[in-house]
Design a protein around this motif. Structure first.
Motif, short mmCIF file in Angstrom:
data_model
loop_
_atom_site.label_atom_id
_atom_site.label_comp_id
_atom_site.label_asym_id
_atom_site.label_seq_id
_atom_site.Cartn_x
_atom_site.Cartn_y
_atom_site.Cartn_z
N UNK A 199 -21.57 64.91 -33.13
CA UNK A 199 -20.34 65.52 -33.63
C UNK A 199 -19.34 65.81 -32.51
N UNK A 200 -19.79 65.68 -31.27
CA UNK A 200 -18.94 65.87 -30.09
C UNK A 200 -19.54 65.07 -28.95
N UNK A 201 -19.30 63.75 -28.90
CA UNK A 201 -20.03 62.87 -27.98
C UNK A 201 -19.70 63.05 -26.50
N UNK A 202 -18.85 64.02 -26.16
CA UNK A 202 -18.66 64.34 -24.74
C UNK A 202 -19.72 65.33 -24.26
N UNK A 203 -20.63 65.74 -25.16
CA UNK A 203 -21.61 66.80 -24.88
C UNK A 203 -23.01 66.21 -24.97
N UNK A 204 -23.87 66.55 -24.01
CA UNK A 204 -25.26 66.14 -24.06
C UNK A 204 -25.96 66.67 -25.31
N UNK A 205 -26.95 65.91 -25.78
CA UNK A 205 -27.98 66.41 -26.68
C UNK A 205 -29.31 66.01 -26.06
N UNK A 206 -30.06 66.99 -25.56
CA UNK A 206 -31.32 66.78 -24.87
C UNK A 206 -32.46 67.22 -25.77
N UNK A 207 -33.49 66.38 -25.88
CA UNK A 207 -34.64 66.64 -26.75
C UNK A 207 -35.90 66.75 -25.91
N UNK A 208 -36.64 67.87 -26.05
CA UNK A 208 -37.91 68.07 -25.37
C UNK A 208 -39.00 68.21 -26.44
N UNK A 209 -40.15 67.58 -26.20
CA UNK A 209 -41.19 67.59 -27.23
C UNK A 209 -42.55 67.30 -26.60
N UNK A 210 -43.48 66.88 -27.45
CA UNK A 210 -44.79 66.47 -26.98
C UNK A 210 -44.71 65.05 -26.42
N UNK A 211 -45.85 64.47 -26.11
CA UNK A 211 -45.86 63.16 -25.46
C UNK A 211 -45.25 62.07 -26.32
N UNK A 212 -45.33 62.21 -27.63
CA UNK A 212 -44.86 61.18 -28.55
C UNK A 212 -43.48 61.48 -29.14
N UNK A 213 -42.89 62.62 -28.80
CA UNK A 213 -41.62 63.00 -29.40
C UNK A 213 -41.76 63.37 -30.87
N UNK A 214 -42.86 64.05 -31.20
CA UNK A 214 -43.18 64.34 -32.60
C UNK A 214 -42.31 65.45 -33.18
N UNK A 215 -41.92 65.28 -34.44
CA UNK A 215 -41.34 66.40 -35.18
C UNK A 215 -42.36 67.52 -35.22
N UNK A 216 -41.87 68.75 -35.06
CA UNK A 216 -42.76 69.90 -35.01
C UNK A 216 -42.98 70.43 -33.62
N UNK A 217 -42.50 69.66 -32.61
CA UNK A 217 -42.63 70.09 -31.21
C UNK A 217 -41.30 70.06 -30.48
N UNK A 218 -40.25 69.73 -31.19
CA UNK A 218 -39.01 69.26 -30.59
C UNK A 218 -37.95 70.37 -30.48
N UNK A 219 -37.75 70.90 -29.26
CA UNK A 219 -36.65 71.84 -29.04
C UNK A 219 -35.53 71.05 -28.36
N UNK A 220 -34.31 71.20 -28.84
CA UNK A 220 -33.19 70.39 -28.37
C UNK A 220 -32.02 71.28 -27.94
N UNK A 221 -31.18 70.73 -27.08
CA UNK A 221 -30.06 71.51 -26.54
C UNK A 221 -28.79 70.68 -26.48
N UNK A 222 -27.69 71.28 -26.92
CA UNK A 222 -26.35 70.80 -26.62
C UNK A 222 -25.93 71.46 -25.30
N UNK A 223 -25.41 70.66 -24.37
CA UNK A 223 -24.89 71.27 -23.14
C UNK A 223 -23.37 71.39 -23.20
N UNK A 224 -22.89 72.63 -23.11
CA UNK A 224 -21.47 72.91 -22.91
C UNK A 224 -21.35 73.51 -21.51
N UNK A 225 -21.02 72.67 -20.51
CA UNK A 225 -21.09 73.14 -19.11
C UNK A 225 -20.33 74.43 -18.88
N UNK A 226 -21.01 75.41 -18.27
CA UNK A 226 -20.39 76.68 -17.96
C UNK A 226 -20.22 77.60 -19.14
#
Length: 308
Positions: free
Chosen positions: A39-66
């Motif tokens: 929805x704002x492609x100038x901003x990162x979307x970072x996904x952290x999860x288990x080894x397989x990237x499974x739903x149920x383990x996935x915490x994600x972040x939009x980065x708005x610098x500063x």
């Protein structure tokens, strides 16, 4: 028809490098997708999860610098809880977090702390038949590693306002006062409310949760949307996020919900052995790569340092 627990939890950070360091090096999660906010492609979307990237383990972040630090209030999730397998695992994490300069508070079978921007996190000893969703890390034995989400807690002035939608349209099962179990055939998770703090209204910003997503099968996704609409939930149309499909709406207490499909998954466009190493853009956004790469914070693959 049942939702399969939490799919992912999406939050906000003002510092992508520090965020990557904490969630991969300290907590031992795997960076499984490095992409942009669609929805704002100038901003990162970072996904952290288990080894397989499974739903149920996935915490994600939009980065708005500063971005300024936010504060959870009414209608916002304030704590994200992961499962660990034993009290010994809690002791491991108590020591590991202390070694990283992170203050913790242990109470019975739970360990509470915050990430560097103040996001409330918790580890809980949970006995469950759900498959453990574990990432590989050279400093964290698999038998004490995080095992995926157990639930989220939000602030609400009047939890009863949410009960008809949660228990009716969404099929959440009561699990205690202002608490619900969201369980399908393969996995479950908890959703709970607490009284809002006296500090005043919430302030979105770094260290706050943007939304919580619940897992739907691909086949049932449109039916879930129709149920929410029939209950007055005002859902969005189905949005194709390439790695999953999404429907968004606010539950009556104000928390932004997403219904996200279990698939296609993160390996649809990356070798599973190399998830998260390169900036991946969905096909519709590939034309924007020169502009996007010029403004995103450079991030090193956290696993590249392991061999060094």
């Amino acid at each position: 028809m049942h939702l399969e627990g939490i799919h992912h939890v999406t939050c906000i950070t003002g510092d992508a490098r520090s965020n990557v360091d904490f969630y991969t090096r300290v907590l031992g999660l795997r960076l499984v997708k490095k992409t942009v906010n669609q929805d704002d492609p100038t901003v990162y979307h970072l996904f952290y999860a288990d080894e397989e990237g499974s739903a149920g383990s996935d915490i994600t972040f939009f980065e708005y610098p500063g971005a300024r630090r936010g504060r959870a209030g009414t209608g916002m999730v304030h704590t994200v809880t992961w499962r660990v397998p034993s009290p010994e695992a809690l002791s491991f994490w108590e020591q590991r977090l202390a070694g990283a300069g992170v203050s913790t508070r242990r109470r019975d079978d739970r360990l509470a702390f915050a990430d560097p921007e103040g996001l409330g996190l918790e580890l809980a000893v949970v006995e469950t038949a759900d498959r453990p969703l574990v990432a590989s890390h050279p400093e964290i034995p698999a038998d004490v590693a995080l095992q995926g989400f157990d639930g989220v807690r939000a602030f609400a002035d009047d939890p009863e306002r949410s009960r008809p939608l949660l228990e009716g349209a969404l099929g959440f099962a009561p699990a205690g006062p202002a608490s619900w179990d969201v369980r399908g055939a393969a996995r479950g998770g908890l959703y709970a409310f607490d009284a809002p703090p006296a500090s005043g209204p919430g302030v979105p910003g770094a260290g706050t949760v943007h939304h919580v997503a619940w897992s739907s099968t691909m086949e049932a996704h449109e039916a879930w949307r129709e149920r929410v609409a029939a209950a007055g939930g005002r859902p969005t149309p189905v949005i194709d996020r390439f790695w999953f499909r999404s429907v968004y709406f606010r539950e009556p207490s104000g928390v932004l919900f997403e219904l996200a499909t279990l698939g296609p998954g993160f390996a649809v466009d990356e070798d599973p052995a190399h998830l998260g190493e390169a900036l991946i853009l969905p096909p519709a956004f590939e034309r924007l790569r020169p502009q996007v790469e010029a403004v995103l914070t450079p991030i090193e693959n956290p696993r590249a340092a392991w061999s060094r």
